[in-house]
Write a protein that holds these residues in place. Sequence first.
Motif, PDB file in Angstrom:
ATOM      1  N   LEU A   4       0.729  -1.149   0.050  1.00 20.21           N
ATOM      2  CA  LEU A   4       0.107  -0.132  -0.024  1.00 20.21           C
ATOM      3  C   LEU A   4       0.827   1.133   0.124  1.00 20.21           C
ATOM      4  CD1 LEU A   4      -2.594  -1.044   2.687  1.00 20.21           C
ATOM      5  CD2 LEU A   4      -3.131  -0.630   0.376  1.00 20.21           C
ATOM      6  N   HIS A  66      -9.824  -5.202  -3.720  1.00 24.04           N
ATOM      7  CA  HIS A  66     -10.338  -3.921  -3.745  1.00 24.04           C
ATOM      8  C   HIS A  66     -11.166  -3.120  -2.681  1.00 24.04           C
ATOM      9  CE1 HIS A  66      -8.675  -4.217  -7.789  1.00 24.04           C
ATOM     10  NE2 HIS A  66      -9.671  -4.864  -8.366  1.00 24.04           N
ATOM     11  N   ARG A  69      -8.561  -1.732  -0.144  1.00 23.99           N
ATOM     12  CA  ARG A  69      -7.945  -0.665  -0.685  1.00 23.99           C
ATOM     13  C   ARG A  69      -8.793   0.598  -0.770  1.00 23.99           C
ATOM     14  NH1 ARG A  69      -2.979  -1.522  -3.180  1.00 23.99           N
ATOM     15  NH2 ARG A  69      -3.074   0.647  -4.180  1.00 23.99           N
ATOM     16  N   ASP A  72      -8.861   1.826   2.976  1.00 22.05           N
ATOM     17  CA  ASP A  72      -7.851   2.409   3.417  1.00 22.05           C
ATOM     18  C   ASP A  72      -7.706   3.899   2.803  1.00 22.05           C
ATOM     19  OD1 ASP A  72      -6.685   0.255   4.928  1.00 22.05           O
ATOM     20  OD2 ASP A  72      -5.674  -0.554   3.318  1.00 22.05           O
ATOM     21  N   ARG A  73      -8.231   3.888   1.500  1.00 24.71           N
ATOM     22  CA  ARG A  73      -8.138   5.043   0.838  1.00 24.71           C
ATOM     23  C   ARG A  73      -9.025   6.016   1.452  1.00 24.71           C
ATOM     24  NH1 ARG A  73      -9.310   3.363  -3.447  1.00 24.71           N
ATOM     25  NH2 ARG A  73      -7.323   3.143  -4.382  1.00 24.71           N
TER      26      ARG A  73
END
Length: 206
Positions: A4, A66, A69, A72-73
């Motif tokens: 990441l 996905h 991610r 996390d974003r």
Amino acid sequence: MPRLPFRLRSARRRTPELTGARVVLRPPQQSDFSAWRALRAHSRAFLEPWEPKWPSDDLSATAFRHRIRRYDRDRAEGRAAPFFIFLKSSGALAGGITVGSIRRGASESCMLGYWMGEPHAGQGLMQDALAVLVPHIFGALRLHRIEAACIPENGRSSRLLEKAGFRREGYLHGYLRINGTWRDHLLYALIAEDWQAARGAAKASE
């Protein structure tokens, strides 16, 4: 698997684990995939009436990657704070709860979303999760208002929110597309002042 970006790893590290009476809340990780897939697959018929329609690849490793991610974003950009719910006694995954749609400025509010796996439903575990998450929202996240919406027929969810101190504020027509159909929802909310007053009253009666 690629690492990441630093800002996403840092955001995950900055999000604390929240420990309650019977549950532990922590940010989802890629290593949770097997437990998550097993619980969601087992609970599919139980969950589908209350959730958006599942994509055909929803339980795949690629879709989960996905998902992580995106979590996390959203956390790094201050839009959401997703958590998985684990049993304190065994470490087993029981469900999930997300502080989503975080709005700053004049609003300082968020929207809660949550799910509980069928084997763990009806045991008061989501109530325990809210008991530790709500102070985090009003404290560490410094938000003023928490909203949650549920389908009118979902009496279990309505009772959960009311027991946690949420007040029913309205009726939302065609609010979300659930399992392929636009559904009405009940809107509940809890504001910091009401939560603080209830907590003070509880302490005074001890």
